[in-house]
Scaffold this motif. Structure first.
Motif, PDB file in Angstrom:
ATOM      1  N   SER A 174      -2.903  -3.040  -0.289  1.00  0.00           N
ATOM      2  CA  SER A 174      -2.894  -3.181   1.149  1.00  0.00           C
ATOM      3  C   SER A 174      -4.462  -3.817   1.656  1.00  0.00           C
ATOM      4  O   SER A 174      -4.739  -3.900   2.902  1.00  0.00           O
ATOM      5  N   HIS A 175      -5.442  -4.446   0.536  1.00  0.00           N
ATOM      6  CA  HIS A 175      -6.557  -5.272   0.809  1.00  0.00           C
ATOM      7  C   HIS A 175      -6.221  -6.482   1.631  1.00  0.00           C
ATOM      8  O   HIS A 175      -5.316  -7.084   1.332  1.00  0.00           O
ATOM      9  N   PRO A 176      -6.933  -6.600   2.875  1.00  0.00           N
ATOM     10  CA  PRO A 176      -6.550  -7.850   3.487  1.00  0.00           C
ATOM     11  C   PRO A 176      -6.556  -9.169   2.807  1.00  0.00           C
ATOM     12  O   PRO A 176      -5.835 -10.069   3.047  1.00  0.00           O
ATOM     13  N   GLY A 211       0.743  -1.151  -0.069  1.00  0.00           N
ATOM     14  CA  GLY A 211       0.073   0.111   0.002  1.00  0.00           C
ATOM     15  C   GLY A 211       1.012   1.310  -0.179  1.00  0.00           C
ATOM     16  O   GLY A 211       0.927   2.089  -0.939  1.00  0.00           O
ATOM     17  N   TYR A 212       1.721   1.373   0.913  1.00  0.00           N
ATOM     18  CA  TYR A 212       2.537   2.363   1.281  1.00  0.00           C
ATOM     19  C   TYR A 212       3.667   2.115   0.096  1.00  0.00           C
ATOM     20  O   TYR A 212       4.167   3.168  -0.576  1.00  0.00           O
ATOM     21  N   GLY A 222      -5.234  -2.657   5.153  1.00  0.00           N
ATOM     22  CA  GLY A 222      -6.471  -1.418   5.209  1.00  0.00           C
ATOM     23  C   GLY A 222      -6.010  -0.137   4.662  1.00  0.00           C
ATOM     24  O   GLY A 222      -5.014  -0.419   3.991  1.00  0.00           O
ATOM     25  N   GLU A 223      -6.577   0.712   5.323  1.00  0.00           N
ATOM     26  CA  GLU A 223      -6.360   2.167   4.965  1.00  0.00           C
ATOM     27  C   GLU A 223      -5.029   2.438   5.180  1.00  0.00           C
ATOM     28  O   GLU A 223      -4.328   1.887   5.938  1.00  0.00           O
ATOM     29  N   THR A 224      -4.591   3.479   4.323  1.00  0.00           N
ATOM     30  CA  THR A 224      -3.339   3.868   4.761  1.00  0.00           C
ATOM     31  C   THR A 224      -3.341   5.342   5.381  1.00  0.00           C
ATOM     32  O   THR A 224      -4.447   6.185   5.178  1.00  0.00           O
ATOM     33  N   TRP A 233     -12.055  -2.922   5.780  1.00  0.00           N
ATOM     34  CA  TRP A 233     -12.427  -4.122   5.160  1.00  0.00           C
ATOM     35  C   TRP A 233     -12.575  -5.286   6.052  1.00  0.00           C
ATOM     36  O   TRP A 233     -11.957  -6.346   5.949  1.00  0.00           O
ATOM     37  N   LEU A 234     -13.577  -5.256   7.168  1.00  0.00           N
ATOM     38  CA  LEU A 234     -13.410  -6.039   8.340  1.00  0.00           C
ATOM     39  C   LEU A 234     -13.878  -7.373   8.078  1.00  0.00           C
ATOM     40  O   LEU A 234     -13.376  -8.267   8.248  1.00  0.00           O
ATOM     41  N   MET A 235     -15.033  -7.442   7.078  1.00  0.00           N
ATOM     42  CA  MET A 235     -15.414  -8.735   6.775  1.00  0.00           C
ATOM     43  C   MET A 235     -14.610  -9.623   5.818  1.00  0.00           C
ATOM     44  O   MET A 235     -14.444 -10.828   6.150  1.00  0.00           O
ATOM     45  N   ASP A 236     -13.920  -8.910   4.966  1.00  0.00           N
ATOM     46  CA  ASP A 236     -12.853  -9.536   4.239  1.00  0.00           C
ATOM     47  C   ASP A 236     -11.746 -10.172   5.086  1.00  0.00           C
ATOM     48  O   ASP A 236     -11.312 -11.238   5.107  1.00  0.00           O
TER      49      ASP A 236
END
Ligand SMILES: [Zn+2]
Length: 271
Positions: free
Chosen positions: A146-148, A104-105, A134-136, A172-175
């Motif tokens: 950075s998606h789980p 992600g970063y 997750g989010e950056t 993206w808590l469900m993922d």
């Protein structure tokens, strides 16, 4: 209750970190951190390394452990392969309890073959690979990396390695829950969800839906065995973060989340 802070950043010399600490009601110094840890019963903190992989730059006080981090500042103009010898030198130390990756970063999937030598070292030394998900915190990053879900393939292909999904893939808590639940070798930390000072009563009222969702997808996992407390210091106020997590995790699982899971997953051997 004894607590392990499974995710912090420790750069006492950096002005940006000092500003964040002050915004959270803290001071970006070792002395202040030690004092506040003592007050709150935090017996150990795991630093997520930044900036350099040179072992000389990773000297920490005895109440800390660290993951050697391969971040976008380090990789700017370098290859992952350039860092392998120094990463190994870190991993030989008992105080170094894992590796940290920053997709992600840094714009590269963690399934990229460039990371294979790092995974090989993690397997050899029996130390976890923690991964930003997750989010950056900055906009100059690509969330697709950075998606789980990106952890699923790597975890499935490397069953001998323990992975830590930092920030539980938030939002993206469900993922994230699907990946942690399906892979025995993936755990998560729940750091980085608060920034600066917060009024928790107001937060739980205004963001009720989101926080219910966080609670739901932590509760989805069996018995909270794979969830670790972490603060992402210097981002958040530590007392508020403890209270925040205490409100989200049922009391009977709090000892696991605040201490036992990190002690087991990072092999800290704390009493
Ligand atoms: Zn962090």
């Amino acid at each position: 209750m004894k607590i392990i802070d499974a995710h912090l950043h420790f750069c006492p010399e950096e002005a940006g970190f000092s500003q964040l600490a002050e915004a959270a009601g803290h001071e970006n110094t070792e002395k202040h951190l030690q004092q506040i840890y003592d007050e709150l019963g935090i017996v150990c903190g795991i630093v997520m390394g930044n900036r350099t992989v040179d072992p000389k730059d990773h000297q920490y006080p005895p109440f800390m452990r660290y993951c050697i981090g391969i971040d976008s500042f380090y990789l700017d103009g370098k290859q992952v392969s350039d860092s392998i010898d120094q990463i190994e030198e870190n991993l030989r130390r008992p105080q170094c309890v894992g590796v940290k990756l920053y997709p992600g970063y840094f714009p590269m999937y963690i399934s990229d073959p460039a990371y294979e030598p790092v995974y090989e070292l993690a397997r050899t030394y029996g130390k976890p690979v923690a991964v930003h998900t997750g989010e950056t915190s900055t906009p100059n990053a690509y969330l697709k990396y950075s998606h789980p879900m990106t952890l699923d393939e790597v975890a499935a292909d490397h069953p001998g390695i323990q992975f830590v999904m930092c920030h539980y893939g938030n939002p993206w808590l469900m993922d994230a829950a699907a990946v942690v639940s399906k892979n025995d070798n993936v755990a998560a930390d729940i750091s980085g969800m608060l920034v600066g000072r917060v009024n928790l009563d107001m937060l739980f009222e205004e963001k009720q839906g989101y926080l219910e969702s966080l609670k739901t997808w932590m509760g989805y996992l069996r018995e909270y065995d794979d969830i670790m407390f972490g603060t992402d210091w210097p981002l958040a106020n530590l007392a508020e973060y403890i209270e925040f997590v205490s409100r989200l995790v049922p009391e009977k699982y709090q000892e696991k989340v605040f201490f036992d899971n990190a002690n087991r997953i990072y092999r800290l051997d704390l009493e």
